[in-house]
Design an enzyme around this catalytic site. Structure first.
Site, short mmCIF file in Angstrom:
data_model
loop_
_atom_site.label_atom_id
_atom_site.label_comp_id
_atom_site.label_asym_id
_atom_site.label_seq_id
_atom_site.Cartn_x
_atom_site.Cartn_y
_atom_site.Cartn_z
CG HIS A 163 13.41 7.04 18.48
ND1 HIS A 163 13.26 7.18 19.83
CD2 HIS A 163 14.48 6.21 18.30
CE1 HIS A 163 14.20 6.48 20.45
NE2 HIS A 163 14.95 5.89 19.54
CG HIS A 223 15.04 1.59 18.18
ND1 HIS A 223 15.32 1.10 19.42
CD2 HIS A 223 15.40 2.90 18.22
CE1 HIS A 223 15.83 2.04 20.18
NE2 HIS A 223 15.89 3.15 19.48
CD GLU A 224 16.78 5.15 15.03
OE1 GLU A 224 17.64 4.65 15.77
OE2 GLU A 224 16.28 6.28 15.21
#
Ligand SMILES: [Zn+2]
Length: 399
Positions: A72, A68-69
């Site tokens: 980003h 997920h990170e």
């Protein structure tokens, strides 16, 4: 932000670190899953199997957080932003993005890609479940990871700063109004609101006897509320600093000593009088440097009478410095990021001033008293103290 983190590798040029609190949450999660969730949900396993399932689930959950990170971070890099580090910690993960998003569109895509990745991971774990139809234990693990990633995606879309949903809200308000600061304040206020909602919900769950779950929800609420509150303070500090430059807040009458001053004399005549924590040293022929209490402490006491300030000063070339024209906010960010108490202000090779935390606080308090119309010099609100130094920006992702 994370003083105790262990780097475990690099991906796309980004260092991946584990904060000490990560080990605690992985252990807690594995234990909770091994002793309560999987025995109840699955029922046909052994204690060893439940622990293996619990540990694999906790590790796969943080692998999901990391992916997920990374989502980003890759989009942020696509907009030309530096991402030095991703840290996994108690509440999930943080991507340390080195600058504010350049536009509302950038903010929107950097933020929304996180939950999109978690939705994709939920679909992935859902789709691979049938692969484990012959291994019911791992079927249960895949099923639970699909559910966890779905919760992560939905939870992070809550429109409250610093969650991704709050950044999406900020991007939309920013695009609609053109006002970045107002958009940030709006997203932070909703962040505080949802933080309170979670705290109340958590306390209610505790009353209903769901102690661990309720406590965790209230804890996340508290974290969300305080992170959003800190963002609001940061915005008000930024608004206060506005367009001011370093030259406006720096100390021009900073303490200056000749290079031949012995450390013994320096301590006896200057340091003990408590006049300052740092001294600019004039070592002659244009050479200058800085000596601080910390530098003096690195020298053995018995050597003080024979060691001069010129010998142990940190020369200008090796110092963290700033310039008079630099925006005050940029210098504050630098002090916060580098963890220093003062920055010498240099024009050419000469030290023309010193910007210290104390002086900056004082300057901001004066600005604030002007802004609030209260002119009483004694009016020391603790806002000065609460005008925290900006340190690390980042995407906070809560499991
Ligand atoms: Zn996120």
């Amino acid at each position: 932000m994370f003083r105790h983190a262990i780097p475990i590798g690099r991906i796309f040029g980004i260092s991946v670190d584990l904060d000490y609190s990560w080990f605690l949450i992985v252990g807690l999660l594995a234990w909770m899953l091994a002793v309560s969730y999987y025995p109840y949900e699955f029922g046909a396993g052994t204690t060893g199997e439940y622990w293996a399932m619990g540990l694999v689930t906790a590790l796969m959950l943080f692998a999901s957080v990391l992916i997920h990170e990374i989502g980003h971070s890759i989009v942020a890099q696509g907009y030309g932003l530096q991402v030095p580090r991703i840290t996994l910690f108690l509440f999930g993960g943080v991507s340390q993005i080195a600058a504010e998003p350049p536009s509302a569109g950038a903010e929107f895509w950097i933020a929304v890609v996180g939950p999109l990745v978690s939705f994709a991971l939920a679909a992935f774990f859902w789709e691979i479940e049938p692969l484990f139809s012959g291994a019911p234990a791992w079927f249960a693990v895949a099923k639970y990871l699909a559910l966890l990633n779905l919760i992560l995606a939905i939870f992070n879309l809550i429109p409250g700063f610093p969650l991704d949903g709050g950044r999406v809200l900020r991007a939309i308000v920013w695009r609609a109004t053109g006002a970045y600061r107002r958009a940030t304040a709006a997203a932070a206020v909703t962040g505080r609101f949802f933080g309170f909602v979670l705290i109340v919900w958590g306390v209610w769950e505790v009353f209903l006897g769901r102690f661990i779950g309720g406590l965790w929800i209230a804890f996340i609420g508290w974290y969300l509320e305080s992170a959003a509150g800190a963002q609001l303070q940061l915005e008000s500090a930024k608004a206060l600093v506005g367009e001011h430059r370093v030259a406006d807040a720096m100390r021009r009458d900073f303490p200056r000593i000749p290079g031949e001053t012995t450390l013994q004399d320096l301590v006896e005549h200057f340091v003990l009088s408590g006049s300052s924590r740092y001294f600019v040293v004039d070592a002659g022929s244009g050479d200058e440097g800085l000596i601080t209490i910390e530098t003096i402490r690195t020298v053995q006491r018995e050597a003080w009478p024979t060691t001069t300030a010129g010998q142990v000063m940190i020369p200008v070339a090796k110092l963290d410095t700033t310039t008079p024209e630099t925006a005050l906010w940029t210098a504050l960010e630098k002090m916060g990021r580098d963890g220093v108490n003062q920055l010498p202000v240099v024009a050419g090779q000469q030290i023309v001033g010193v910007l210290s935390r104390e002086d900056t606080f004082h300057y901001l308090r004066v600005l604030e008293s002007f802004a609030s119309g209260r002119m009483s010099p004694g009016a020391t609100t603790n806002r000065g103290a609460s005008l925290g130094f900006p340190a690390v920006k980042g995407h906070t992702h809560l499991p």
